[in-house]
Design an enzyme around this catalytic site. Structure first.
Site, PDB file in Angstrom:
ATOM      1  N   HIS A   1       9.154  -3.389   3.425  1.00 52.19           N
ATOM      2  CA  HIS A   1       8.682  -3.552   1.945  1.00 52.19           C
ATOM      3  C   HIS A   1      10.159  -3.646   0.562  1.00 52.19           C
ATOM      4  CE1 HIS A   1       5.552  -0.493   3.477  1.00 52.19           C
ATOM      5  NE2 HIS A   1       4.715  -1.625   2.981  1.00 52.19           N
TER       6      HIS A   1
ATOM      7  N   SER B   1       4.381   1.394   8.097  1.00 56.62           N
ATOM      8  CA  SER B   1       4.063   2.726   7.627  1.00 56.62           C
ATOM      9  C   SER B   1       3.274   3.651   8.414  1.00 56.62           C
ATOM     10  CB  SER B   1       3.164   2.771   6.271  1.00 56.62           C
ATOM     11  OG  SER B   1       3.620   1.935   5.284  1.00 56.62           O
TER      12      SER B   1
ATOM     13  N   VAL C   1      10.780  -7.196   9.569  1.00 59.91           N
ATOM     14  CA  VAL C   1      12.053  -6.315   9.345  1.00 59.91           C
ATOM     15  C   VAL C   1      11.739  -5.426  10.754  1.00 59.91           C
ATOM     16  CG1 VAL C   1      13.406  -4.707   8.012  1.00 59.91           C
ATOM     17  CG2 VAL C   1      12.419  -6.604   6.871  1.00 59.91           C
TER      18      VAL C   1
ATOM     19  N   GLU D   1      11.718  -0.324   5.073  1.00 54.70           N
ATOM     20  CA  GLU D   1      12.638  -1.067   4.746  1.00 54.70           C
ATOM     21  C   GLU D   1      12.132  -2.403   4.679  1.00 54.70           C
ATOM     22  OE1 GLU D   1      16.732  -2.641   7.052  1.00 54.70           O
ATOM     23  OE2 GLU D   1      16.355  -0.272   7.198  1.00 54.70           O
TER      24      GLU D   1
ATOM     25  N   PHE E   1       3.994   4.152   0.785  1.00 53.68           N
ATOM     26  CA  PHE E   1       4.770   4.749   1.822  1.00 53.68           C
ATOM     27  C   PHE E   1       5.966   3.752   2.210  1.00 53.68           C
ATOM     28  CE2 PHE E   1       5.406   7.336   5.843  1.00 53.68           C
ATOM     29  CZ  PHE E   1       5.297   8.572   5.156  1.00 53.68           C
TER      30      PHE E   1
ATOM     31  N   MET F   1       0.893  -1.261   0.099  1.00 55.88           N
ATOM     32  CA  MET F   1      -0.047   0.063  -0.086  1.00 55.88           C
ATOM     33  C   MET F   1       0.853   1.269  -0.006  1.00 55.88           C
ATOM     34  SD  MET F   1      -3.431  -0.979   2.130  1.00 55.88           S
ATOM     35  CE  MET F   1      -2.559  -0.750   3.743  1.00 55.88           C
TER      36      MET F   1
ATOM     37  N   ASP G   1       2.514  -9.225   9.087  1.00 50.55           N
ATOM     38  CA  ASP G   1       0.997  -9.208   8.861  1.00 50.55           C
ATOM     39  C   ASP G   1       0.825 -10.676   8.828  1.00 50.55           C
ATOM     40  OD1 ASP G   1       0.299  -6.320   8.419  1.00 50.55           O
ATOM     41  OD2 ASP G   1       1.826  -6.539   7.180  1.00 50.55           O
TER      42      ASP G   1
ATOM     43  N   GLN H   1      -2.492 -12.273   7.567  1.00 51.07           N
ATOM     44  CA  GLN H   1      -2.685 -12.084   6.258  1.00 51.07           C
ATOM     45  C   GLN H   1      -2.005 -13.134   5.396  1.00 51.07           C
ATOM     46  OE1 GLN H   1      -2.910  -8.191   4.005  1.00 51.07           O
ATOM     47  NE2 GLN H   1      -0.450  -8.649   3.936  1.00 51.07           N
TER      48      GLN H   1
ATOM     49  N   LYS I   1       8.985  -2.637  11.754  1.00 48.77           N
ATOM     50  CA  LYS I   1       8.700  -1.346  10.823  1.00 48.77           C
ATOM     51  C   LYS I   1       7.197  -1.303  10.207  1.00 48.77           C
ATOM     52  CE  LYS I   1      13.335  -0.563   9.560  1.00 48.77           C
ATOM     53  NZ  LYS I   1      13.839   0.581   9.275  1.00 48.77           N
TER      54      LYS I   1
HETATM   55  P1  AMP Z   1       1.520  -2.776   3.368  1.00 47.08           P
HETATM   56  O1  AMP Z   1       1.888  -1.661   2.371  1.00 47.08           O
HETATM   57  O2  AMP Z   1       1.608  -2.644   4.968  1.00 47.08           O
HETATM   58  O3  AMP Z   1       0.120  -3.474   2.980  1.00 47.08           O
HETATM   59  O4  AMP Z   1       2.524  -3.923   3.337  1.00 47.08           O
HETATM   60  C1  AMP Z   1       3.029  -4.479   2.131  1.00 47.08           C
HETATM   61  C2  AMP Z   1       3.634  -5.990   2.268  1.00 47.08           C
HETATM   62  O5  AMP Z   1       4.856  -5.653   3.152  1.00 47.08           O
HETATM   63  C3  AMP Z   1       2.990  -7.135   3.367  1.00 47.08           C
HETATM   64  O6  AMP Z   1       3.263  -8.289   2.754  1.00 47.08           O
HETATM   65  C4  AMP Z   1       3.413  -6.547   4.540  1.00 47.08           C
HETATM   66  O7  AMP Z   1       3.387  -7.652   5.559  1.00 47.08           O
HETATM   67  C5  AMP Z   1       4.976  -6.426   4.357  1.00 47.08           C
HETATM   68  N1  AMP Z   1       5.660  -5.668   5.484  1.00 47.08           N
HETATM   69  C6  AMP Z   1       5.094  -4.569   6.021  1.00 47.08           C
HETATM   70  N2  AMP Z   1       5.869  -4.237   7.012  1.00 47.08           N
HETATM   71  C7  AMP Z   1       6.823  -5.094   7.183  1.00 47.08           C
HETATM   72  C8  AMP Z   1       7.952  -5.505   8.056  1.00 47.08           C
HETATM   73  N3  AMP Z   1       8.254  -4.484   8.997  1.00 47.08           N
HETATM   74  N4  AMP Z   1       8.852  -6.470   7.801  1.00 47.08           N
HETATM   75  C9  AMP Z   1       8.434  -7.262   6.785  1.00 47.08           C
HETATM   76  N5  AMP Z   1       7.387  -7.203   5.712  1.00 47.08           N
HETATM   77  C10 AMP Z   1       6.590  -6.234   6.181  1.00 47.08           C
END
Ligand code: AMP
Length: 288
Positions: free
Chosen positions: A37, A185, A175, A35, A32, A30, A149, A152, A183
């Site tokens: 992502h 957004s 991460v 590290e 923003f 999504m 997540d 998910q 980490k």
């Molecule tokens: P989002 O933009 O929050 O929907 O996240 C997109 C993808 O990045 C999803 O598969 C999240 O699980 C993954 N993601 C978000 N934050 C982290 C993180 N800190 N460590 C690993 N993967 C992450």
């Protein structure tokens, strides 16, 4: 890196690349970007010929009182970061492009009656709808999802199994910041004080892991320990602290096999989630 906003252009382009035998890795986000992502994108870079990242703040997965409107966005910075992580195609559709009809509704019936699924009604229905569409548009060989997540991941693995998507789901470990905070957004919503308190979430999960290693095996003992630390060391309010088998997300009465300890804590403007997944062999001796 090419930026594409149109479904048929990206679909045609990738179909022709696939016909030439190219392997496609896909990272849905999504935006923003941080590290977390970028780690997904780097993993995809190593294992595929073409890396596709999508950036789409999916309105379907936000509830009426959630942060869809205020969700942080920074498309220019995201494009620069995606290019630096080795993304070849950045797919950046508008909501009208993604949702031009509404004759089908998807509904997840398993793995969603607990954790975020039970608090965010319809959230995972929105997630599986957008992910199914993205899988059909991109046609990835491998798709990368973060264990931050974890529910998910469990739901998407169910989706791929049930609907026979020919895609391999790659689970990527969470991460973290140097102080342990996962980490996210949404971390930008934290006040300075809340940001200083937030590492307690992971630190209490690590305590739980140590307690289990020492032989504690009753879920409620572990949950109470985490709850006490969060209540006494942060200004946040616990939304849930729960333990289930993973990825089935079923109740367990003793801490055996593969299980997840997951929590959600509400701060003033941010609701943070975190988890750890532990594998414990049946033979290990336990005491309470
Ligand atoms: P989002 O933009 O929050 O929907 O996240 C997109 C993808 O990045 C999803 O598969 C999240 O699980 C993954 N993601 C978000 N934050 C982290 C993180 N800190 N460590 C690993 N993967 C992450």
């Amino acid at each position: 890196m090419q930026k594409m906003t149109n479904i048929s252009s990206v679909q045609e382009y990738l179909l022709s690349e696939k016909r030439q035998g190219k392997k496609i890795g896909f990272v849905p986000t999504m935006g923003f970007l941080h590290e977390g992502h970028l780690t997904l994108a780097e993993a995809a870079r190593k294992e595929n010929d073409i890396v596709v990242m999508s950036i789409f703040v999916n309105p379907l997965q936000f509830g009426p009182n959630e942060d869809f409107e205020s969700y942080p966005r920074n498309p220019e910075r995201d494009a620069a970061l995606a290019a630096s992580a080795g993304v070849d195609i950045l797919f950046f559709p508008e909501a009208d492009e993604m949702y031009s009809g509404s004759s089908i509704k998807m509904h997840v019936t398993e793995r969603t009656d607990v954790l975020c699924g039970s608090r965010r009604t319809g959230h995972f229905d929105g997630v599986v709808t957008v992910v199914s569409k993205l899988f059909n548009i991109i046609g990835p060989d491998n798709a990368y999802f973060g264990l931050k997540d974890a529910q998910q991941v469990a739901v998407i693995e169910g989706l791929v199994h049930d609907l026979n998507f020919p895609v391999n789901i790659v689970r990527v470990p969470t991460v973290r910041e140097e102080d342990g905070l996962a980490k996210s957004s949404r971390n930008v919503y934290l006040s300075e004080t809340e940001r200083a308190e937030a590492p307690v979430l992971y630190s209490s999960l690590k305590d739980a892991e140590s307690l289990i290693e020492e032989g504690k095996s009753i879920p409620q003992t572990i949950i109470s320990h985490i709850q006490n630390r969060i209540n006494s060391e942060t200004s946040g309010t616990v939304d849930y602290i729960e333990i289930y088998s993973f990825p089935e997300l079923e109740d367990i009465h003793s801490l055996q096999g593969e299980f997840i300890i997951a929590l959600a804590v509400k701060f003033q403007k941010a609701r943070l989630i975190d988890n750890i997944i532990i594998k414990k062999s049946q033979e290990e001796k336990q005491n309470v």
